[in-house]
Design a protein around this motif. Structure first.
Motif, PDB file in Angstrom:
ATOM      1  N   THR A  35       0.872  -1.164   0.000  1.00  0.00           N
ATOM      2  CA  THR A  35       0.000   0.000   0.000  1.00  0.00           C
ATOM      3  C   THR A  35       0.911   1.217   0.000  1.00  0.00           C
ATOM      4  O   THR A  35       1.752   1.347   0.873  1.00  0.00           O
ATOM      5  CB  THR A  35      -0.893   0.026   1.249  1.00  0.00           C
ATOM      6  OG1 THR A  35      -1.718  -1.125   1.250  1.00  0.00           O
ATOM      7  CG2 THR A  35      -1.767   1.262   1.241  1.00  0.00           C
ATOM      8  N   ALA A  99     -10.544   9.258   1.340  1.00  0.00           N
ATOM      9  CA  ALA A  99     -11.163   8.080   0.720  1.00  0.00           C
ATOM     10  C   ALA A  99     -12.637   8.323   0.451  1.00  0.00           C
ATOM     11  O   ALA A  99     -13.356   7.416   0.041  1.00  0.00           O
ATOM     12  CB  ALA A  99     -10.979   6.857   1.618  1.00  0.00           C
ATOM     13  N   GLU A 244     -12.094  12.334 -10.457  1.00  0.00           N
ATOM     14  CA  GLU A 244     -10.675  12.411 -10.782  1.00  0.00           C
ATOM     15  C   GLU A 244     -10.521  12.840 -12.241  1.00  0.00           C
ATOM     16  O   GLU A 244     -10.716  12.041 -13.155  1.00  0.00           O
ATOM     17  CB  GLU A 244      -9.998  11.054 -10.576  1.00  0.00           C
ATOM     18  CG  GLU A 244      -8.532  11.025 -10.978  1.00  0.00           C
ATOM     19  CD  GLU A 244      -7.904   9.644 -10.887  1.00  0.00           C
ATOM     20  OE1 GLU A 244      -6.775   9.488 -11.382  1.00  0.00           O
ATOM     21  OE2 GLU A 244      -8.540   8.717 -10.337  1.00  0.00           O
ATOM     22  N   THR A 272      -4.691   3.296 -10.243  1.00  0.00           N
ATOM     23  CA  THR A 272      -5.606   3.253  -9.110  1.00  0.00           C
ATOM     24  C   THR A 272      -4.873   3.743  -7.865  1.00  0.00           C
ATOM     25  O   THR A 272      -3.640   3.722  -7.809  1.00  0.00           O
ATOM     26  CB  THR A 272      -6.130   1.832  -8.869  1.00  0.00           C
ATOM     27  OG1 THR A 272      -5.022   0.954  -8.617  1.00  0.00           O
ATOM     28  CG2 THR A 272      -6.911   1.337 -10.089  1.00  0.00           C
ATOM     29  N   TYR A 273      -5.617   4.202  -6.883  1.00  0.00           N
ATOM     30  CA  TYR A 273      -4.988   4.704  -5.668  1.00  0.00           C
ATOM     31  C   TYR A 273      -5.896   4.433  -4.470  1.00  0.00           C
ATOM     32  O   TYR A 273      -7.084   4.154  -4.629  1.00  0.00           O
ATOM     33  CB  TYR A 273      -4.717   6.210  -5.772  1.00  0.00           C
ATOM     34  CG  TYR A 273      -5.944   7.076  -5.627  1.00  0.00           C
ATOM     35  CD1 TYR A 273      -6.238   7.715  -4.414  1.00  0.00           C
ATOM     36  CD2 TYR A 273      -6.827   7.263  -6.688  1.00  0.00           C
ATOM     37  CE1 TYR A 273      -7.375   8.500  -4.280  1.00  0.00           C
ATOM     38  CE2 TYR A 273      -7.954   8.053  -6.564  1.00  0.00           C
ATOM     39  CZ  TYR A 273      -8.223   8.669  -5.353  1.00  0.00           C
ATOM     40  OH  TYR A 273      -9.345   9.446  -5.213  1.00  0.00           O
ATOM     41  N   LYS A 274      -5.316   4.516  -3.303  1.00  0.00           N
ATOM     42  CA  LYS A 274      -6.071   4.381  -2.067  1.00  0.00           C
ATOM     43  C   LYS A 274      -5.934   5.673  -1.270  1.00  0.00           C
ATOM     44  O   LYS A 274      -4.826   6.113  -0.986  1.00  0.00           O
ATOM     45  CB  LYS A 274      -5.564   3.196  -1.240  1.00  0.00           C
ATOM     46  CG  LYS A 274      -5.871   1.846  -1.875  1.00  0.00           C
ATOM     47  CD  LYS A 274      -5.514   0.701  -0.945  1.00  0.00           C
ATOM     48  CE  LYS A 274      -5.919  -0.632  -1.566  1.00  0.00           C
ATOM     49  NZ  LYS A 274      -5.629  -1.767  -0.664  1.00  0.00           N
ATOM     50  N   ASP A 289      -0.976  -4.559   3.171  1.00  0.00           N
ATOM     51  CA  ASP A 289      -2.411  -4.547   3.449  1.00  0.00           C
ATOM     52  C   ASP A 289      -2.773  -5.642   4.439  1.00  0.00           C
ATOM     53  O   ASP A 289      -3.458  -6.607   4.111  1.00  0.00           O
ATOM     54  CB  ASP A 289      -3.205  -4.755   2.153  1.00  0.00           C
ATOM     55  CG  ASP A 289      -3.326  -3.481   1.353  1.00  0.00           C
ATOM     56  OD1 ASP A 289      -3.255  -2.411   1.960  1.00  0.00           O
ATOM     57  OD2 ASP A 289      -3.485  -3.576   0.136  1.00  0.00           O
ATOM     58  N   THR A 299      -9.876   2.465  -1.312  1.00  0.00           N
ATOM     59  CA  THR A 299     -10.212   2.978  -2.623  1.00  0.00           C
ATOM     60  C   THR A 299     -11.580   3.646  -2.545  1.00  0.00           C
ATOM     61  O   THR A 299     -12.525   3.034  -2.041  1.00  0.00           O
ATOM     62  CB  THR A 299     -10.258   1.843  -3.661  1.00  0.00           C
ATOM     63  OG1 THR A 299      -8.986   1.194  -3.706  1.00  0.00           O
ATOM     64  CG2 THR A 299     -10.612   2.379  -5.035  1.00  0.00           C
ATOM     65  N   SER A 301     -15.231   4.549  -2.938  1.00  0.00           N
ATOM     66  CA  SER A 301     -16.274   3.651  -3.446  1.00  0.00           C
ATOM     67  C   SER A 301     -17.165   4.303  -4.498  1.00  0.00           C
ATOM     68  O   SER A 301     -17.835   3.603  -5.258  1.00  0.00           O
ATOM     69  CB  SER A 301     -17.142   3.155  -2.284  1.00  0.00           C
ATOM     70  OG  SER A 301     -17.794   4.235  -1.642  1.00  0.00           O
ATOM     71  N   LEU A 303     -16.328   6.641  -7.203  1.00  0.00           N
ATOM     72  CA  LEU A 303     -15.310   7.361  -7.957  1.00  0.00           C
ATOM     73  C   LEU A 303     -15.711   7.472  -9.421  1.00  0.00           C
ATOM     74  O   LEU A 303     -16.117   6.499 -10.046  1.00  0.00           O
ATOM     75  CB  LEU A 303     -13.972   6.630  -7.843  1.00  0.00           C
ATOM     76  CG  LEU A 303     -12.759   7.278  -8.502  1.00  0.00           C
ATOM     77  CD1 LEU A 303     -12.399   8.580  -7.792  1.00  0.00           C
ATOM     78  CD2 LEU A 303     -11.569   6.315  -8.462  1.00  0.00           C
ATOM     79  N   GLN A 335      -2.097  10.937  -2.402  1.00  0.00           N
ATOM     80  CA  GLN A 335      -1.848   9.554  -2.783  1.00  0.00           C
ATOM     81  C   GLN A 335      -1.787   9.363  -4.294  1.00  0.00           C
ATOM     82  O   GLN A 335      -1.663   8.241  -4.767  1.00  0.00           O
ATOM     83  CB  GLN A 335      -2.948   8.660  -2.203  1.00  0.00           C
ATOM     84  CG  GLN A 335      -2.895   8.503  -0.688  1.00  0.00           C
ATOM     85  CD  GLN A 335      -1.822   7.528  -0.251  1.00  0.00           C
ATOM     86  OE1 GLN A 335      -0.657   7.905  -0.134  1.00  0.00           O
ATOM     87  NE2 GLN A 335      -2.193   6.290  -0.036  1.00  0.00           N
ATOM     88  N   ASP A 336      -1.892  10.446  -5.051  1.00  0.00           N
ATOM     89  CA  ASP A 336      -1.800  10.373  -6.507  1.00  0.00           C
ATOM     90  C   ASP A 336      -0.334  10.282  -6.921  1.00  0.00           C
ATOM     91  O   ASP A 336       0.527  10.947  -6.341  1.00  0.00           O
ATOM     92  CB  ASP A 336      -2.448  11.615  -7.128  1.00  0.00           C
ATOM     93  CG  ASP A 336      -2.567  11.515  -8.629  1.00  0.00           C
ATOM     94  OD1 ASP A 336      -1.529  11.665  -9.315  1.00  0.00           O
ATOM     95  OD2 ASP A 336      -3.682  11.295  -9.127  1.00  0.00           O
TER      96      ASP A 336
END
Length: 358
Positions: A35, A99, A244, A272-274, A289, A299, A301, A303, A335-336
């Motif tokens: 992660t 998130a 995004e 993808t990102y968290k 994780d 992630t 939910s 998006l 987190q990007d």
């Protein structure tokens, strides 16, 4: 003697093969569990000269105060109405993460990260805190006191934008209609330096409430229609819709950093990102994780994402005839993969253009 040499070579080759297999297995395990925390090198990312424009087309009207209706509002309109709406409009952003989850107060959970070096090679830990506690101004209704809204400390000493807009739908519709982002909606770099900061932007939409057409026109006996819709505050909104933009464009530094972490783009060139969803304390940069660390990241939910060339996209919000209140959040996502120190000090513009089907 020859047999002995051959046996030694065979044993040596076997050992090296076993070592390579071991390293391959470890690498695959790491790629499957890592992660990532892009805050690592991004402690000083800022954005200056933020510009915001919000436009409504196809019969929609928009307002910054739920009373004066237009087809376009800008940052000046939002500033003029920021006291009553608790609009947070800094000129500088710092990277944070979300998130898309909500607290009991109906505000978006956003976290500010701090990276500290620890013992060992390339060793860092991530500690986060709620962005709401780092400034008295962050989306907390200016500590509950509208009089504080004109305080200078609330203009720049915050991490992200948050503001209210009102959408009015007139006419006759059999039911709810789809609220869409047009091809003109997006985030772009402005000024002479384009360092890709626009690729790190995230915009969240929260449905705060709705007043039907008749109630808006007549009020309820105690409050006028505009007063009713402005007082709406949804504390059971669930997760926010996070948009995004520019998902398919990345800087060379961002791509290199993704490769370093073993992260590869999907078939559309999107990473993808968290986002951070809970306060963390000294989480290792290369954390896995597992039960100990996995609860801190998620992630989003709800998006949605659009390409840099611009494309029409459903917000998944449904509008009825009357007035709908939206709270909009605008931030740099820590987190990007493109959130890099090189992008610090560059400028960008947010254009929101909403439409409904013709």
């Amino acid at each position: 003697m020859a047999n002995t040499k051959n046996e030694e070579k065979f044993k040596d080759s076997k050992r090296r093969l076993l070592l390579l297999i071991f390293l391959l297995v470890i690498s695959v395990m790491m790629l499957g569990t890592v992660t990532y925390a892009w805050f690592t090198s991004n402690r000083v990312v800022t954005v200056d000269d933020l510009q915001v424009n919000v436009t409504a087309v196809n019969g929609l009207q928009i307002s910054a105060d739920a009373e004066n209706w237009k087809t376009r509002i800008d940052k000046d309109d939002l500033i003029a109405n920021r006291g009553e709406n608790f609009n947070q409009l800094p000129s500088i952003l710092s990277n944070v993460s979300s998130a898309g989850e909500f607290g009991n107060d109906g505000h978006l959970k956003v976290f500010y990260g701090d990276i500290q070096e620890c013992e060992g090679d390339d060793c860092y830990t991530l500690t986060t805190s709620p962005a709401s506690t780092t400034s008295a101004c962050y989306d907390k209704n200016f500590a509950g006191n509208p009089a504080d809204s004109d305080d200078d400390k609330c203009k720049d000493n915050v991490y992200l934008m948050a503001f209210n807009v009102y959408l009015k739908l007139d006419g006759e519709f059999a039911g709810a209609v789809d609220l869409r982002l047009t091809q003109n909606a997006g985030v772009s770099s402005i000024g002479k330096r384009d360092m890709g900061i626009q690729n790190t932007a995230r915009i969240a939409f929260v449905e705060e409430g709705f007043v039907d057409k008749d109630t808006y026109l007549d009020g309820d006996g105690e409050k006028t229609g505009p007063e009713l819709i402005k007082s709406k505050m949804n504390t059971t909104a669930g997760n926010a819709i996070i948009w995004e933009p520019n998902y398919n464009v990345h800087t060379a530094a961002g791509t290199a950093n993704a490769l370093k972490y073993g992260i590869e783009p999907d078939g559309t060139n999107r990473y993808t990102y968290k986002g951070v969803k809970a306060v963390t304390s000294e989480v290792p940069l290369y954390q896995t994780d597992n039960a100990e660390y996995g609860d801190y990241f998620a992630t989003p939910s709800r998006l949605i994402y659009t390409a840099s060339s611009g494309e029409e996209k459903s917000t998944t919000i449904r509008l009825n005839v009357g007035v709908t209140k939206l709270r909009v959040y605008f931030w740099v996502e820590g987190q990007d993969v493109d959130t890099q120190n090189d992008a610090a000090g560059t400028d960008m513009q947010l254009n929101l253009e909403f439409s409904i089907p013709e």
